[in-house]
Design an enzyme around this catalytic site. Structure first.
Site, short mmCIF file in Angstrom:
data_model
loop_
_atom_site.label_atom_id
_atom_site.label_comp_id
_atom_site.label_asym_id
_atom_site.label_seq_id
_atom_site.Cartn_x
_atom_site.Cartn_y
_atom_site.Cartn_z
N ARG A 172 -18.15 5.53 7.31
CA ARG A 172 -18.86 5.34 8.19
C ARG A 172 -20.04 5.23 8.09
NH1 ARG A 172 -22.31 11.04 9.27
NH2 ARG A 172 -20.77 11.88 8.09
N LYS A 205 -8.19 -3.10 0.04
CA LYS A 205 -7.20 -2.84 -0.39
C LYS A 205 -6.23 -3.18 -1.68
CE LYS A 205 -2.85 0.25 1.54
NZ LYS A 205 -3.27 1.66 2.30
N ARG A 223 2.67 3.71 5.29
CA ARG A 223 2.02 4.87 5.95
C ARG A 223 1.74 4.22 7.66
NH1 ARG A 223 -1.72 8.32 4.47
NH2 ARG A 223 -2.88 6.11 3.23
C1 BTN Z 1 0.66 2.00 2.91
O1 BTN Z 1 0.51 2.48 4.24
O2 BTN Z 1 -0.80 2.36 2.20
C2 BTN Z 1 1.62 2.73 2.28
C3 BTN Z 1 2.52 1.39 1.51
C4 BTN Z 1 3.93 1.44 0.51
C5 BTN Z 1 4.32 0.16 0.27
C6 BTN Z 1 5.32 -0.03 -0.45
S1 BTN Z 1 5.97 -1.23 -0.78
C7 BTN Z 1 7.38 -0.22 -1.63
C8 BTN Z 1 7.50 0.53 -0.93
N1 BTN Z 1 8.60 0.02 0.19
C9 BTN Z 1 8.63 0.24 1.34
O3 BTN Z 1 9.36 0.14 3.06
N2 BTN Z 1 7.06 0.97 1.53
C10 BTN Z 1 6.35 1.14 -0.44
#
Ligand code: BTN
Length: 320
Positions: free
Chosen positions: A317, A182, A117
Site C-alpha cells: 500500500r 522484480k 505465476r
Molecule cells: C513468476 O511469475 O514470478 C514465476 C516465474 C518463473 C519463470 C521460470 S523461467 C524457468 C521456468 N520455466 C517457465 O516457463 N517458468 C519458469
C-alpha cells in the site's frame, strides 16, 4: 538454425569476418549473414562493420554443462548429474515434465512460451537470463508444501548473495525483488499425490543481463543482476550456485518442513510490518504483513486480529 554454433564464435565480443565464420561453419557468406539476422531476431544486438565483420555488442557467456559442473562440489555433481542445457525451448518446466525421474535439471538460453505465476508470460530473451527447472521427488513431506516455494525463494536469494554480494528481498510467497523491482521468480508445479511420493517441478527465472529493449513488454517494474551489481555476472556460476543452495535446502525441507527456515525468511522478508493488500479471487484484504507462519503462510494483521493466508497476490500500500 542452431544459434549456439555461430554464437560460440561471436561470444568473445571481437569482430569476426563473414568469410572466417563461414569457413568454420562450412557455409557461404550470405548464409552467415542470414544467421546473423536470425540472432538479431532473437534479441541479440550485433554490430556489423564493413571490412571488419560482425561482433556482439556485448560479449556473452553461453550456458554449458561442464562450466556449471565445475562450480559444484562432488556431492552436488553426483546429485545433479542429469542436467541438460538447451538452446530455445517452449518452457524449461515442460522439458523437465516430459522426462521421467529426478533430480533432473534443464536450462535453456531462451523460452518461447515461458510461464510465470497466475497464468502470466515470463519474457525469456536469448542468452541473457537464467531459465532453470529442476525435477525433485519427495517421498514424504514433513509439514505442508506451502513452505516449499518460500524455501526455493530463499535458495535463489542466498545464491545471489553468495555470488554477487547483494541482498535481494523476498516478497511472499517467492518473488525476488530489489528496491521493489522484480529480479527473479519461482514457478512450482506438482505431479503425484500430496499424501504419497510426488515430483515437484521447480522453475526459476532470474533477470541477469536483460536489456531494457528485450524486457520492454514486462508489465511490472523489473531489474537485472548486472544492472544492480554493476558487474558482469556469469550465468553458469549463478546456475551452479542456485543448484548448490537447492542441494542443501530441499533435503532439509523434506525432513523438517519449513519451521527451520522462519528465521532465514525474516532476513530477506521485505513485507514485514508493511501495509499491504492481499488480493484473492473474490476479495481484497487490507492489513499489515506480520511475517510468515511455521508452515510458510502469510500472517496479516487486519481489523480481526492476525489472520493466516495460504494464497493471494500481495501489493504494497502506498499509504503505508
Ligand atoms: C513468476 O511469475 O514470478 C514465476 C516465474 C518463473 C519463470 C521460470 S523461467 C524457468 C521456468 N520455466 C517457465 O516457463 N517458468 C519458469
Amino acid at each position: 538454425m542452431d544459434a549456439n554454433r555461430i554464437l560460440n564464435i561471436l561470444a568473445d565480443g571481437d569482430f569476426h569476418s563473414g568469410e572466417s565464420i563461414g569457413e568454420v561453419l562450412g557455409i557461404s557468406r550470405s548464409a552467415v549473414w542470414k544467421q546473423v539476422s536470425q540472432l538479431e531476431k532473437l534479441g541479440l544486438e550485433i554490430n556489423s562493420v564493413k571490412g571488419r565483420g560482425y561482433r556482439l555488442a556485448r560479449p556473452i557467456e553461453l550456458l554449458a554443462v561442464e562450466k556449471i559442473m565445475r562450480h559444484l562440489d562432488e556431492r552436488e555433481q553426483q546429485l545433479f548429474r542429469d542436467i541438460d542445457v538447451k538452446s530455445t525451448v517452449g518452457s524449461t518446466n515442460d522439458e523437465v515434465k516430459a522426462k521421467d525421474g529426478a533430480p533432473y535439471v534443464c536450462l535453456a538460453e531462451a523460452q518461447s512460451s515461458g510461464r510465470g505465476r497466475r497464468g502470466r508470460d515470463w519474457i525469456s530473451p536469448y542468452g541473457t537470463n537464467i531459465y532453470l527447472s529442476v525435477a525433485w521427488s519427495f517421498d514424504q513431506l514433513s509439514g505442508s508444501l506451502d513452505g516449499l516455494s518460500l524455501c526455493v525463494g530463499i535458495a535463489v536469494a542466498r545464491a545471489i548473495e553468495q555470488l554477487v554480494g547483494l541482498k535481494a528481498g523476498l516478497k511472499w510467497p517467492n518473488d525476488l525483488v530489489y528496491e521493489q523491482k522484480k529480479l527473479a521468480g519461482v514457478l512450482l508445479e506438482l505431479e503425484g499425490e500430496l499424501s504419497g511420493p510426488m515430483r515437484v517441478i521447480i522453475g526459476i527465472g532470474v533477470n541477469v543481463e536483460m536489456s531494457r529493449a528485450a524486457g520492454a513488454d514486462i508489465d511490472q517494474q523489473w531489474v537485472s543482476l548486472s544492472e544492480i551489481s554493476r558487474k558482469t555476472v556469469s550465468r553458469n556460476q549463478l546456475a551452479a550456485q542456485i543448484l548448490s543452495q537447492l542441494a542443501d535446502i530441499l533435503p532439509e525441507f523434506e525432513q523438517h518442513g519449513f519451521s527451520r527456515f522462519t528465521g532465514v525468511w525474516r532476513e530477506f522478508d521485505v513485507l514485514e510490518n508493511v501495509g499491504i493488500y492481499l488480493v484473492q479471487p473474490n476479495k481484497r484484504i487490507t492489513g499489515v504483513a506480520k511475517g510468515v507462519s511455521e508452515n510458510g503462510e502469510l500472517l496479516v494483521a487486519t481489523g480481526n486480529g492476525v489472520e493466516v493466508f495460504r494464497s493471494g497476490e500481495v501489493s504494497v500500500r502506498v499509504d503505508g
